[in-house]
Design a protein around this motif. Structure first.
Motif, PDB file in Angstrom:
ATOM      1  N   ALA A  84      38.969  47.797  35.820  1.00  0.00           N
ATOM      2  CA  ALA A  84      39.676  47.310  36.998  1.00  0.00           C
ATOM      3  C   ALA A  84      41.166  47.599  36.891  1.00  0.00           C
ATOM      4  O   ALA A  84      41.710  47.786  35.799  1.00  0.00           O
ATOM      5  N   GLU A  90      40.736  40.637  35.994  1.00  0.00           N
ATOM      6  CA  GLU A  90      39.891  40.853  37.165  1.00  0.00           C
ATOM      7  C   GLU A  90      38.415  40.715  36.792  1.00  0.00           C
ATOM      8  O   GLU A  90      37.617  40.175  37.567  1.00  0.00           O
ATOM      9  N   ALA A  91      38.052  41.198  35.596  1.00  0.00           N
ATOM     10  CA  ALA A  91      36.670  41.051  35.134  1.00  0.00           C
ATOM     11  C   ALA A  91      36.303  39.585  34.967  1.00  0.00           C
ATOM     12  O   ALA A  91      35.185  39.166  35.302  1.00  0.00           O
ATOM     13  N   GLY A  94      35.252  38.150  38.082  1.00  0.00           N
ATOM     14  CA  GLY A  94      33.873  38.547  38.359  1.00  0.00           C
ATOM     15  C   GLY A  94      32.871  37.685  37.607  1.00  0.00           C
ATOM     16  O   GLY A  94      31.819  37.310  38.151  1.00  0.00           O
ATOM     17  N   SER A 205      39.840  39.370  43.274  1.00  0.00           N
ATOM     18  CA  SER A 205      39.878  40.607  44.059  1.00  0.00           C
ATOM     19  C   SER A 205      38.495  40.864  44.619  1.00  0.00           C
ATOM     20  O   SER A 205      37.482  40.430  44.065  1.00  0.00           O
ATOM     21  N   ALA A 208      36.357  42.902  42.189  1.00  0.00           N
ATOM     22  CA  ALA A 208      35.727  42.118  41.123  1.00  0.00           C
ATOM     23  C   ALA A 208      34.443  41.463  41.617  1.00  0.00           C
ATOM     24  O   ALA A 208      33.462  41.360  40.870  1.00  0.00           O
ATOM     25  N   ILE A 212      31.513  43.547  39.865  1.00  0.00           N
ATOM     26  CA  ILE A 212      31.169  42.786  38.658  1.00  0.00           C
ATOM     27  C   ILE A 212      30.373  41.524  39.017  1.00  0.00           C
ATOM     28  O   ILE A 212      29.245  41.343  38.545  1.00  0.00           O
TER      29      ILE A 212
END
Length: 386
Positions: A84, A90-91, A94, A205, A208, A212
């Motif tokens: 990302a 960001e992960a 997710g 986001s 994400a 994810i």
């Protein structure tokens, strides 16, 4: 009340198999989405604590051998997910999304019905497409770094002829020897023996969620949570599914900010806890899941040490170990994906799209695979009915 000795030994074996058969995949998946070694160690620790504590709570509450795991298919998905723009933060968002969706599936019956309505063949095809690029790494390593890859692959294969459950733990031991030889059996533990928690503030986001959170939720539900419940029922245990999903979903949400990916119900280790080898009396078998949960927590405390050893590994060692660990999962998912003739074309499209690694309009190959495969499934199903 003391647990029977037989369940203590079973629980210890379950924890060894569950942890050491898949921790390389967790580390590889976390690194792929931007985790630093410290963040990966924290994520591994909290993933182990989440499945350990959740397993203890659920087994003690239901008096059933409910075994909990981290989502091996989910972290394999992370390993092929494009990094990302804002990295691991960001992960982590997710991970939280996937946990919230699992929690809602436990609380909201329509959502759980919607997820389970997705053809299992498509979910398995998506998983097989995710795994194929990871499962070929050991064979690439045999050509590029044979002195480090060959001992791991050979140990995995030979141990598997004796007992498949211990093939990957045996390969882990071989990998430890390879790492030790490469470093003169001197691996500094700069971060200490025990693991320090690392809090990561999530960065919300849309990417994400789509790349994810949603795929992680779907693949975990279809390949872990639903089969996990089915395994328990096959041995005569029928706990209500919704509380089980609520607990593992809640655990996922709470531990995600510390780097842990999805927590889920287990299938293979659930079978180990629920079968008669665990204990002749079905009413005593829940102790095996409780003991396994306690040992998982103990392993999690030493995640920093495990991560330090993995970081000292020569090139492709961790990829080789993760690859051989996933071959069995790949075989099962590919077989399930293509088993039904009516769904075979849609499953093939899902598999090939996912395996291609394509990315379009900011969506990953796994998302496109499920979308295109689903479209083919709808069209072919309607054509058969007319």
């Amino acid at each position: 009340m003391r647990p029977p000795i037989q369940t203590v030994s079973t629980g210890c074996v379950v924890a060894v198999v569950g942890f050491f058969s898949s921790f390389p995949i967790v580390l590889k998946g976390l690194a792929a989405v931007g985790a630093t070694p410290e963040q990966a160690a924290s994520g591994l620790m909290f993933a182990a604590l989440a499945m350990g504590l959740s397993g203890i709570v659920l087994a003690a509450w239901t008096r059933a051998p409910v075994s909990v795991a981290w989502s091996t298919p989910g972290v394999a998905l992370l390993a092929i997910t494009p990094l990302a723009a804002t990295g691991f933060a960001e992960a982590v968002f997710g991970f939280i999304v996937a946990g919230v969706l699992t929690l809602l599936a436990g609380l909201c019956r329509p959502l759980s019905r919607l997820v389970t309505s997705i053809p299992a063949s498509l979910a398995q095809a998506m998983l097989a497409g995710v795994l194929v690029s990871l499962c070929i790494v050991p064979f690439q390593a045999l050509a590029e770094t044979p002195l480090t890859a060959a001992p791991i692959v050979a140990t995995w294969f030979l141990a598997g002829r004796i007992n498949r459950l211990f093939a990957v733990p045996a390969a882990v031991i071989a990998a430890l020897v390879v790492v030790g030889v490469a470093n003169g059996f001197d691996i500094p533990l700069t971060g200490g023996v025990f693991t320090a928690p690392v809090l990561v503030m999530p960065d919300p986001s849309l990417a994400a969620i789509l790349n994810i959170g949603l795929p992680l939720f779907l693949v975990t539900m279809a390949t872990q949570n639903v089969p996990g419940i089915a395994v328990l029922r096959s041995f005569g245990f029928s706990p209500e599914p919704r509380p089980l999903l609520s607990v593992v979903g809640g655990a996922s949400v709470l531990t995600a900010p510390f780097g842990a990916p999805a927590t889920c119900l287990a299938a293979i280790t659930a079978a180990m806890c629920a079968n008669p080898d665990s204990h002749p009396d079905p009413k005593q078998r829940y102790w095996s899941a409780i003991i396994a949960g306690g040992v998982y927590c103990l392993f999690g405390l030493f995640a920093a040490t495990i991560t330090a050893v993995a970081s000292a590994a020569p090139p492709m060692v961790l990829g080789t170990l993760a690859g051989v660990a996933l071959i069995g999962v790949f075989m099962n998912s590919a077989n399930a994906a293509l088993a039904e003739d009516a769904h075979r074309e849609a499953a093939a499209v899902t598999f090939l799209t996912t395996a291609s690694g394509m990315a379009l309009f900011g969506l990953s190959a796994a998302v496109w695979g499920l979308m295109l495969g689903g479209l083919v499934h709808v069209v072919t199903s309607r054509m058969r009915r007319t």
